[in-house]
Design a protein around this motif. Structure first.
Motif, short mmCIF file in Angstrom:
data_model
loop_
_atom_site.label_atom_id
_atom_site.label_comp_id
_atom_site.label_asym_id
_atom_site.label_seq_id
_atom_site.Cartn_x
_atom_site.Cartn_y
_atom_site.Cartn_z
N ALA A 91 15.35 -18.56 -18.22
CA ALA A 91 15.69 -18.78 -19.52
C ALA A 91 14.42 -19.67 -19.92
N VAL A 92 14.35 -19.92 -21.34
CA VAL A 92 13.34 -21.05 -22.09
C VAL A 92 14.53 -22.20 -22.19
N TYR A 93 14.14 -23.16 -21.71
CA TYR A 93 15.05 -24.46 -21.75
C TYR A 93 14.48 -25.60 -22.60
N TYR A 94 15.29 -25.79 -23.55
CA TYR A 94 15.21 -26.66 -24.49
C TYR A 94 15.79 -28.27 -24.53
N CYS A 95 15.11 -29.18 -24.74
CA CYS A 95 15.56 -30.36 -24.93
C CYS A 95 15.96 -30.71 -26.31
N LYS A 96 17.20 -31.46 -26.48
CA LYS A 96 17.57 -31.80 -27.77
C LYS A 96 17.93 -33.33 -27.95
N ALA A 97 17.56 -33.87 -29.12
CA ALA A 97 17.83 -35.40 -29.00
C ALA A 97 18.36 -35.91 -30.36
N VAL A 98 19.66 -36.48 -30.49
CA VAL A 98 20.14 -37.02 -31.97
C VAL A 98 19.52 -38.31 -31.95
N VAL A 99 18.55 -38.77 -32.88
CA VAL A 99 17.86 -39.74 -33.17
C VAL A 99 18.22 -40.64 -34.39
N ASN A 100 18.29 -41.99 -33.98
CA ASN A 100 18.51 -42.83 -35.20
C ASN A 100 17.01 -43.45 -35.39
N THR A 101 16.48 -42.91 -36.57
CA THR A 101 15.41 -43.37 -36.90
C THR A 101 15.29 -44.50 -37.97
N GLY A 102 16.45 -45.03 -38.45
CA GLY A 102 16.50 -46.21 -39.20
C GLY A 102 16.89 -45.70 -40.47
N ARG A 103 17.20 -44.25 -40.72
CA ARG A 103 17.60 -43.75 -41.92
C ARG A 103 19.34 -43.66 -41.96
N PRO A 104 19.83 -43.47 -43.17
CA PRO A 104 21.34 -43.34 -43.24
C PRO A 104 21.97 -42.45 -42.29
N ILE A 105 21.38 -41.30 -42.00
CA ILE A 105 21.72 -40.08 -41.29
C ILE A 105 20.90 -39.81 -40.14
N ALA A 106 21.40 -39.63 -39.08
CA ALA A 106 20.51 -39.45 -37.63
C ALA A 106 20.00 -37.97 -37.76
N ASN A 107 18.96 -37.77 -37.27
CA ASN A 107 18.36 -36.62 -37.21
C ASN A 107 18.27 -35.71 -35.87
N VAL A 108 18.35 -34.65 -35.80
CA VAL A 108 18.35 -33.86 -34.87
C VAL A 108 16.72 -33.37 -34.59
N TYR A 109 16.30 -33.48 -33.37
CA TYR A 109 14.89 -32.99 -32.84
C TYR A 109 15.03 -31.97 -31.55
N TRP A 110 14.05 -31.13 -31.40
CA TRP A 110 14.12 -30.23 -30.30
C TRP A 110 12.81 -30.26 -29.48
N GLY A 111 12.78 -30.16 -28.51
CA GLY A 111 11.38 -29.96 -28.03
C GLY A 111 10.77 -28.50 -27.93
N GLN A 112 9.54 -28.18 -27.41
CA GLN A 112 8.96 -27.07 -27.65
C GLN A 112 9.42 -25.70 -26.54
N GLY A 113 10.24 -26.37 -25.61
CA GLY A 113 10.78 -25.52 -24.49
C GLY A 113 9.87 -25.22 -23.35
N THR A 114 10.84 -25.01 -22.12
CA THR A 114 9.97 -24.89 -20.97
C THR A 114 10.54 -23.76 -20.09
N GLN A 115 9.73 -22.82 -19.57
CA GLN A 115 10.26 -21.74 -19.07
C GLN A 115 10.75 -21.88 -17.74
N VAL A 116 11.93 -21.58 -17.35
CA VAL A 116 12.38 -21.57 -16.02
C VAL A 116 12.87 -20.07 -15.67
N THR A 117 12.12 -19.61 -14.52
CA THR A 117 12.24 -18.43 -14.08
C THR A 117 12.70 -18.22 -12.59
N VAL A 118 13.87 -17.52 -12.24
CA VAL A 118 14.54 -17.56 -11.16
C VAL A 118 14.45 -16.17 -10.57
N SER A 119 13.64 -16.01 -9.52
CA SER A 119 13.09 -14.64 -8.97
C SER A 119 12.80 -14.64 -7.60
N SER A 120 13.04 -13.68 -6.81
CA SER A 120 12.61 -13.52 -5.63
C SER A 120 11.13 -12.77 -5.52
#
Length: 120
Positions: A91-120
């Motif tokens: 699959a494509v694996y994505y990183c996610k983070a909930v970030v306190n940027t100093g604003r009242p509400i935390a924001n959610v950010y995603w990475g661009q994704g990295t491909q993982v392939t499991v195959s012989s």
């Protein structure tokens, strides 16, 4: 603005291992929960593992006992050690983070994704 940069994906044979890393940078006061999600072709994005700011992990049943999530708060980094990989882990694996940027509400950010392939 916050950026998440992932690394560590690639091609591996069944039974092999890979380690994914994700580093957050930018306007970060603190990081709350971080995690990894994945999306296979034709499927919805699904949770793989998350970890709280205090280090408490949570895993999808499909990866329990095989994957280990960890984080380094000093480096704003979360890692996913993937062992005993199976073709269904492909699959494509994505990183996610909930970030306190100093604003009242935390924001959610995603990475661009990295491909993982499991195959012989």
């Amino acid at each position: 603005q916050v950026q998440l940069v992932e690394s560590g994906g690639g091609l591996v044979q069944p039974g092999g291992s890979l380690r994914l890393s994700c580093t957050a940078s930018g306007s970060i006061f603190s990081l709350y929960a971080m995690g990894w999600y994945r999306q296979a072709p034709g499927k919805q994005r699904e949770l793989v593992a998350t970890i709280t700011s205090g280090g408490t992990p949570n895993y999808a049943d499909s990866v329990k006992g095989r994957f280990i999530i960890s984080r380094d708060n000093a480096k704003n980094t979360v890692c996913l050690q993937m062992n005993s990989l199976k073709p269904e882990d492909t699959a494509v694996y994505y990183c996610k983070a909930v970030v306190n940027t100093g604003r009242p509400i935390a924001n959610v950010y995603w990475g661009q994704g990295t491909q993982v392939t499991v195959s012989s």
